[in-house]
Design a protein around this motif. Structure first.
Motif, PDB file in Angstrom:
ATOM      1  N   ASP A   1     -12.966  98.951 -79.372  1.00 34.70           N
ATOM      2  CA  ASP A   1     -13.643  98.482 -80.584  1.00 34.70           C
ATOM      3  C   ASP A   1     -14.515  99.544 -81.249  1.00 34.70           C
ATOM      4  O   ASP A   1     -15.306  99.238 -82.125  1.00 34.70           O
ATOM      5  N   ARG A   2     -14.366 100.814 -80.845  1.00 31.84           N
ATOM      6  CA  ARG A   2     -15.196 101.878 -81.417  1.00 31.84           C
ATOM      7  C   ARG A   2     -14.396 103.173 -81.506  1.00 31.84           C
ATOM      8  O   ARG A   2     -13.462 103.391 -80.745  1.00 31.84           O
ATOM      9  N   LEU A   3     -14.806 104.044 -82.437  1.00 34.66           N
ATOM     10  CA  LEU A   3     -14.240 105.387 -82.562  1.00 34.66           C
ATOM     11  C   LEU A   3     -15.345 106.407 -82.348  1.00 34.66           C
ATOM     12  O   LEU A   3     -16.436 106.273 -82.915  1.00 34.66           O
ATOM     13  N   THR A   4     -15.051 107.431 -81.562  1.00 34.92           N
ATOM     14  CA  THR A   4     -16.010 108.511 -81.370  1.00 34.92           C
ATOM     15  C   THR A   4     -15.945 109.450 -82.574  1.00 34.92           C
ATOM     16  O   THR A   4     -15.029 109.372 -83.393  1.00 34.92           O
ATOM     17  N   ALA A   5     -16.893 110.363 -82.637  1.00 39.33           N
ATOM     18  CA  ALA A   5     -16.904 111.349 -83.721  1.00 39.33           C
ATOM     19  C   ALA A   5     -15.617 112.185 -83.686  1.00 39.33           C
ATOM     20  O   ALA A   5     -15.029 112.481 -84.732  1.00 39.33           O
ATOM     21  N   GLU A   6     -15.169 112.556 -82.498  1.00 41.47           N
ATOM     22  CA  GLU A   6     -13.941 113.349 -82.373  1.00 41.47           C
ATOM     23  C   GLU A   6     -12.723 112.574 -82.878  1.00 41.47           C
ATOM     24  O   GLU A   6     -11.886 113.115 -83.605  1.00 41.47           O
ATOM     25  N   GLU A   7     -12.635 111.302 -82.520  1.00 38.64           N
ATOM     26  CA  GLU A   7     -11.506 110.478 -82.967  1.00 38.64           C
ATOM     27  C   GLU A   7     -11.541 110.275 -84.479  1.00 38.64           C
ATOM     28  O   GLU A   7     -10.507 110.369 -85.151  1.00 38.64           O
ATOM     29  N   TRP A   8     -12.724 110.029 -84.999  1.00 35.10           N
ATOM     30  CA  TRP A   8     -12.891 109.875 -86.447  1.00 35.10           C
ATOM     31  C   TRP A   8     -12.465 111.154 -87.164  1.00 35.10           C
ATOM     32  O   TRP A   8     -11.765 111.108 -88.174  1.00 35.10           O
ATOM     33  N   THR A   9     -12.868 112.300 -86.635  1.00 31.50           N
ATOM     34  CA  THR A   9     -12.535 113.584 -87.244  1.00 31.50           C
ATOM     35  C   THR A   9     -11.027 113.809 -87.255  1.00 31.50           C
ATOM     36  O   THR A   9     -10.479 114.328 -88.231  1.00 31.50           O
TER      37      THR A   9
ATOM     38  N   PHE B   1     -19.177 110.552 -90.767  1.00 28.26           N
ATOM     39  CA  PHE B   1     -19.469 109.881 -89.499  1.00 28.26           C
ATOM     40  C   PHE B   1     -20.950 109.527 -89.429  1.00 28.26           C
ATOM     41  O   PHE B   1     -21.310 108.390 -89.089  1.00 28.26           O
ATOM     42  N   ASP B   2     -21.797 110.471 -89.744  1.00 28.46           N
ATOM     43  CA  ASP B   2     -23.243 110.225 -89.692  1.00 28.46           C
ATOM     44  C   ASP B   2     -23.669 109.116 -90.655  1.00 28.46           C
ATOM     45  O   ASP B   2     -24.539 108.304 -90.328  1.00 28.46           O
TER      46      ASP B   2
END
Length: 172
Positions: A110-118, A135-136
């Protein structure tokens, strides 16, 4: 349609037009899917899910926008078609399924990390620096990851809102 909404949809169109020929066609969609599959090094079953849902979205967009029936979509057709595809009665189908398949690429359900988002943003042509800024902005709870439901709502907001102050408008 508002100037803001036109501007947002034109930005998406430009990102999808991979070959820069002024039209979006199946080749552009295939290129986008390929970039996502490559950036996440997806297993075949996951790659198939992303491919299937993105092709379904493309079919819905084509059905709602390709006025000439030639299999390609101009920016004007894209705007009109995307408005239809993101309408409440259509959004829950192909559009939300494509969003969900991309957001499900994360390691957490249910979440995306900064790396996954990037990685997702890079597939759309966003620089790493810009992806970090986005992301921020989106990480409102400051957990260092993005809630999938929050992202899905922001994506919907991007495609439908005419309010310049909404968080979804920062996505592209």
């Amino acid at each position: 349609m508002s100037d803001l909404l036109n501007h947002k949809l034109d930005r998406v169109f430009a990102q999808l037009d991979a070959d820069g020929n002024g039209f979006v066609d199946e080749t552009d969609v295939t290129a986008l899917v390929g970039r996502v599959v490559t950036s996440f090094a997806l297993a075949p079953d996951s790659a198939e899910t992303v491919t299937r849902t993105c092709r379904s979205l493309w079919s819905a967009l084509l059905e709602n926008s390709d006025a000439e029936g030639d299999g390609i979509v101009s920016s004007t057709e894209f705007r009109a078609g995307l408005i239809k595809v993101t309408s409440p009665n259509v959004y829950a189908g192909s559009f939300r399924a494509a969003v969900d398949s991309l957001l499900a690429l994360g390691q957490q359900p249910d979440r995306l990390t900064a790396e996954e988002w990037t990685k997702i943003r890079a597939a759309l042509g966003t620089s790493e620096a810009r992806a970090g800024i986005l992301f921020d902005l989106l990480d409102e709870d400051r957990r260092g990851s993005l809630a999938v439901e929050q992202l899905a709502a922001a994506i919907r907001e991007y495609y439908t809102s005419t309010d310049p102050g909404t968080i979804g408008n920062s996505l592209f």
